[in-house]
Design a protein around this motif. Structure first.
Motif, short mmCIF file in Angstrom:
data_model
loop_
_atom_site.label_atom_id
_atom_site.label_comp_id
_atom_site.label_asym_id
_atom_site.label_seq_id
_atom_site.Cartn_x
_atom_site.Cartn_y
_atom_site.Cartn_z
N VAL A 1 43.56 32.11 -0.64
CA VAL A 1 42.46 31.40 -1.30
C VAL A 1 41.98 32.26 -2.47
N VAL A 2 41.97 31.68 -3.65
CA VAL A 2 41.58 32.42 -4.85
C VAL A 2 40.29 31.83 -5.41
N LYS A 3 39.26 32.65 -5.48
CA LYS A 3 38.04 32.23 -6.18
C LYS A 3 38.29 32.51 -7.66
N TYR A 4 38.26 31.44 -8.46
CA TYR A 4 38.61 31.51 -9.87
C TYR A 4 37.34 31.40 -10.69
N GLY A 5 37.09 32.43 -11.53
CA GLY A 5 35.87 32.38 -12.33
C GLY A 5 35.88 33.45 -13.41
N GLY A 6 34.78 33.58 -14.10
CA GLY A 6 34.65 34.61 -15.13
C GLY A 6 35.55 34.38 -16.33
N SER A 7 35.96 35.48 -16.95
CA SER A 7 36.76 35.42 -18.18
C SER A 7 38.06 34.65 -17.97
N ALA A 8 38.66 34.78 -16.77
CA ALA A 8 39.94 34.13 -16.51
C ALA A 8 39.83 32.63 -16.62
N MET A 9 38.58 32.14 -16.61
CA MET A 9 38.38 30.70 -16.70
C MET A 9 38.01 30.29 -18.12
N VAL A 10 37.73 31.29 -18.96
CA VAL A 10 37.21 31.00 -20.30
C VAL A 10 38.22 31.40 -21.38
N ASP A 11 38.76 32.60 -21.27
CA ASP A 11 39.70 33.11 -22.26
C ASP A 11 41.00 32.31 -22.20
N GLU A 12 41.41 31.76 -23.35
CA GLU A 12 42.56 30.85 -23.37
C GLU A 12 43.83 31.53 -22.87
N ASN A 13 44.02 32.77 -23.29
CA ASN A 13 45.20 33.51 -22.89
C ASN A 13 45.21 33.78 -21.39
N LEU A 14 44.07 34.24 -20.89
CA LEU A 14 43.95 34.55 -19.46
C LEU A 14 44.09 33.29 -18.61
N ARG A 15 43.57 32.17 -19.10
CA ARG A 15 43.69 30.91 -18.37
C ARG A 15 45.17 30.61 -18.11
N HIS A 16 45.99 30.82 -19.15
CA HIS A 16 47.40 30.47 -19.00
C HIS A 16 48.16 31.48 -18.13
N THR A 17 47.83 32.76 -18.25
CA THR A 17 48.55 33.69 -17.37
C THR A 17 48.12 33.47 -15.92
N PHE A 18 46.85 33.12 -15.70
CA PHE A 18 46.39 32.81 -14.34
C PHE A 18 47.15 31.60 -13.79
N ALA A 19 47.24 30.55 -14.60
CA ALA A 19 47.92 29.32 -14.15
C ALA A 19 49.38 29.61 -13.85
#
Lengths: 295, 295, 295, 295, 295, 295
Positions: F39-57
């Motif tokens: 279970v991953v709680k997703y929040g903070g910069s990883a949810m806002v920064d476009e680059n981080l959003r894609h590496t997270f996904a």
């Protein structure tokens, strides 16, 4: 299981080995019919003679045990006649078929579902088979219309719903079927047990359909005991029927036979039910008994 | 489904909406009992009166349709007495129990399995339920020993094998059960239908056990019609039995009731089967009918 | 369940029996539609009027409870317009279709997925249905391409992936679907809810597709209130469209209707959602409401 | 199946019926062991004598056919000695156990997995059984540590992973197991076949563990041929071991025997594999052969 | 899993991220081949060189881990020649094929099933794959007739029974297959491993068939190292064979290749097994290695 | 997949082999977590920064692809504040918690379910994961009561119904969960996303619970950047909380952490979501990132 001490004499061991060889002989037959459905029309002496009843039940139980899937469809002739006598109902006939008024169908239903069916279930159970009785009314197994308005509640099967039976077979239960049917008008109808067995074999896509009868089998010439037919094709059956060389009681069997074979049943057997273990011997040994119909 | 044109008059629409509201009222009850097993002992007037027979069958069919799992266990009292008369068998009694010799058990078996059981199957089928008859002999559903050697083939249930019934319920089939049992000695035995229903409810871990009777319910005081008991605990039942304020015919019901509740059945209901749709109303509406036993 | 004591007065029992009769009346309809999928386009007054919202939710919950499989596809018109006003986005139109730029599609998405969808899920839940929200983006349920480049993010459905919905239906969950789609370009698209409902009914091989509207149904002659059509064939629909006797808002419904029927959906219904319990009455009673399209 | 014509002479029919009776005699044994797992340690003369090899294979095939689940664990003594001779490897012994260096374990592996195992699979296949070879390395069936550092690659089983075998049994495949093991150090180890059979019977929760040996069974007094023990309890086995009245080769069998029985295996049999059909006769007839250990 | 502390230097984090990017690169390839069967013919240097053996085993284990379904079919050339030498059996040849008398087939069977097969199973196991050995005799996987009477026990595959292999794949087990076959005459036959791999790929409807060889791939012109073919159609293969520009050892591969592609295998790869991780790189990275045959 | 020709230069092959080695390194981690729920709680910069959003996904999609079962629970802080501003709703606070009146909960619901949730689903889909959005209202996933009457619709989770999520995981769907809850009073409630993630991990018996945050991890001493804690026991967490050395935003994480570990979750990770591929690196490489809590 209890355990008998081995006999030191060679004779005892030799006898045991004879047993082993006979078990081995049955192997290819078990291999061939395992998982296959065999519909058996049960009637005649095998249903009346105490000794034959038990050898028949043992045969069915053994087939079920080793993985063959037997279905027993029983008739009821003599029991019904006797029950009608006890009930004081006078049988009436037309062209050899019983005229079945509402009083008669009561006796027929009561005898088939209440007397013969539970007795056969109990008989099989006493030989270790898990059997359960089914009438053609249960789950609308057989649906019928009147065969002839003058005959009353004598039905012609128009539809078979074999789901209940098929589920029982998958669970290892031996279905015991009484030849009643649910009329499209909601009444109970009596159907010919030979025909019912054939229709059920068709619907279940059975491997074999076996008629236990009180005759040796089919004859080329009814008057000549030496002309017993061991194998016949469907074509030959048609010729026999055409030639008139078939007894009246055999006709519904042969008609069902032809119809079942055309619907994909592989073989039909007409066996002499007066021979002990006729069913087992026919299916599990190389000795043929009676007549086998092949495509 | 055929289709009636909507009536322009407001009255018609209003009437429809009334219907919708009644359907809505049933919702919480369907939610509560969906997927739950309800064993119904079927007997008395509801088995004889033509009108009541059909409202009962409709009730069972509706329950099955919306996902409740009814099991019908029928008795056979009057039919058996009549059949014995027809067969010229003289009933004999001991302490209010029928002495059941081999001749009598034949009549009992024939009547239960051959007459009543197929009739109930057919009745339910005519209301759209997929029903199938089962006797206590099928698959050794009920195993019994003699209740009292002097009574002959009257059995006391020693084991229930509910697999066949449980499979039917899972497949959406309504089992119709005749109160016969397979004796440990291989004979057929007659068992009390009230007791059989209770034993089956126990073995199936049923939610409810319902007795359809010809009385209003239980009374605090048998002589006082105003003392009808709407709800009673198992403890209260024991007191009633102790107080002698229970009719003879009610005793096996109450004993089975106590035993079933102790085995985990949630509620037992003693309903007045003379009221149309008693079963449906008891289960699907807030109006209680008869007496409900609670833990 | 709580339990109301039976009223001694005959009137009360009589009233109960009336209820039983109405439940019985619903039986053939439940039998017919049990296990069948019914896609309901939910919109108009039934989505706004508090009373109608609750009777609608009750209807859906009851259908699900007795084994029918409803799927709710909701629209969003008025909510979206209001939300755009609140967000200060000026709606722009072209040929009656909203021009959906990136700002607009944000509001559309937010309103459909964030406002309406959870509200409908909660509404159904409050009536006892296990509901779950799904947007056309989840599991790529609806895949789309631009309908017309000038309209922006207005999509035309090119593929439906109904696996997620089909699994929910098998588990007894009521899917509540928002008419969004995943563009082949990865963007979110808005799709017409009427069209989405039709496409989903096709993909699920639904039995029925029901449009809850704010009109009485279809008319032979739009100007003549007495010319309401109770039943029409697909052929008749084509003629109506050709004759111009169809309102603009009705056109996507009729197009989806024809397409769904050609894909194997059995019936499409155009119901007056302003009538309480319109859905339940249409499906579970003989009184037709609105217009039914048949093959 | 080909079909022999029925012999008109009564003698032939009588002979057939004798066969039927013998098949019937086997019924209670089939009923008892159907679906049960029987682990057979195969070795000695039954693995060498051409005639005995075939009667053994027939026995296993028949057991499998009627629903018993046999597992064959073979040894390899004489073949390995011969192969070592051919490879020019000099056997070395310590306390009666072979010192197994890396050259020796190569010969052992090659002989067990490459020579004996495929031969047994092929032998069973020629009698109609669907067999498949498995070494203790496959799926890490047997995991081992060195029994004694001085003995080299002789392993002591520390873990059994019976999943692969259990799946084969469920699919009706007869597993043929070579007594190799995967060392915790990744090397191949040789394990005692008697011990391996016992460990596998434990892990599979087998019903029976059968040792096919070249002796008549166990004796109360090794020097007295008349003191053959037909049945012994685990307690009696312990006493025998304590008394020294057990041959060296028999010890690992008895140890595995005690361990298996303590782990829930019902019976262990020590049979004389020099008697044709010893396996079948022991399991399917009342004549006991050799010694049966009971709890 | 043990855990290395994060290095504060940016370099370490940067290196980690490089790793993440490479894992990401593999994603589309895993997506494409997940759940697909890949039959790998394992032979040549990859089976002899210690380093290559381990990188091959790692590749297979990783493929299995992420959901691809590898099947390994091994050959045995050099091992068999060596074993024959040790056994003092003189190899005899006819047209480049080994004449396989009964002595030779013993050595072949022993080497394939007893030496190579368990070694490969153990090798894969040491890299975390759950592997199990299968010979073509097990469950009659490969059935064969003599290829040429003069060659003795060299078989031509006439039937493949892939059930046992298919079940292993569904359970996540990696089958390791020895190229033996069960003759229709009951004898063991040796079959060409390239052909066996092709026949198995056909029977399993594999996605890919991969030949690990000791050559770079196919060449347009055998004498020109620069004419390596990266991709070829089946049609081109036929031309190459016709042109004589194919080495003798490559012919059975190409024949099996054409046959497999015609039976529905999507791609065949001829890889240079002397390159570390050739299998993994070919399937999981964009860099092609060797020659890929496409339809 | 398209195919790049192999580069003749050794450098290219060498580079490929480097890739193979990195894939190999991931093997033991995939083996360890395959089939396990994370279970991953997703929040903070990883949810806002476009680059981080894609590496997270990409990380989530790869985990799902190789058989790990990720569940994403997202928060909504900044989006909600912005949406409230747009809607002109003035935020009000009490002890650091937002007072959530009916207007505010509307904005919260709309933003979480209508804006963030479909965006995350779409983001994951664009990386090849089959994702589906779920709010805590769907199927009554989270049931809540008011945390404090003064705070309005801020809920405390009292029950989790994880069936819908568990089914999605079995089907290979990645659930994306919005932290809303169904109040026991039927209203929508907002729940803390950290707490919701912990409660869901508990209910699913997850292997890991991962918090993606905007801090490096936990510190022994908040003021000392060098005191980052790599591993801590639950006991140590309790001490840290007691010592006051924990920031306010971290408190709900640590409370959920302790509760989840006590309920059987194996590890909790507090990761720095500002590092690209933090999730993948933490789970699939030996380099630890942030703080890991162990029992």
């Amino acid at each position: 299981m209890s355990r008998t001490p081995p006999d030191p004499s060679k004779g005892r061991i030799a006898q045991s080995m004879g047993k082993a060889k006979i078990l081995m002989e049955a192997m290819p037959y078990i291999q061939e019919f395992k998982g296959k459905t065999v519909v058996v029309k049960y009637g005649g002496s095998a249903m009346v003679d105490e000794n034959l009843r038990h050898t028949f039940a043992g045969d069915v139980a053994l087939l079920a045990l080793v993985g063959v899937r037997p279905v027993v469809v029983h008739g009821g002739g003599p029991h019904i006649t006797r029950a009608m006598g006890q009930a004081g109902v006078e049988p009436q006939w037309m062209d050899g078929l019983r005229i079945t008024d509402s009083e008669t169908i009561r006796v027929v239903q009561t005898t088939l579902a209440g007397e013969i069916n539970p007795d056969v279930v109990r008989l099989l159970g006493s030989h270790g088979a898990l059997a359960a009785g089914v009438t053609g009314i249960d789950g609308a197994l057989f649906v019928a219309t009147p065969l002839d308005p003058k005959l009353g509640f004598v039905g012609e099967i128009t539809k078979v719903n074999p789901d209940l039976i098929a589920r029982m077979l998958m669970e290892g239960v031996v279905p015991v079927v009484a030849p009643l049917a649910l009329g499209e008008d909601g009444h109970v109808y009596n159907v010919n047990a030979d025909t019912a067995a054939g229709a059920l074999a068709e619907a279940l896509q059975a491997e074999k359909l076996v008629y236990l009868t009180d005759v040796d089998g089919l004859y080329h010439d009814l008057g000549d005991r030496d002309s017993l037919i061991q194998r016949a094709t469907v074509q030959r059956l048609r010729e026999l029927i055409g030639s008139g060389s078939v007894s009246k009681g055999m006709l519904p069997k042969l008609d069902s036979c032809i119809s079942a074979m055309e619907a994909g049943v592989h073989n039909v057997h007409i066996l002499d039910g007066r021979i002990q273990h006729a069913l087992l011997l026919e299916i599990f040994t190389p000795q043929g008994i009676g007549t086998m119909i092949e495509p």
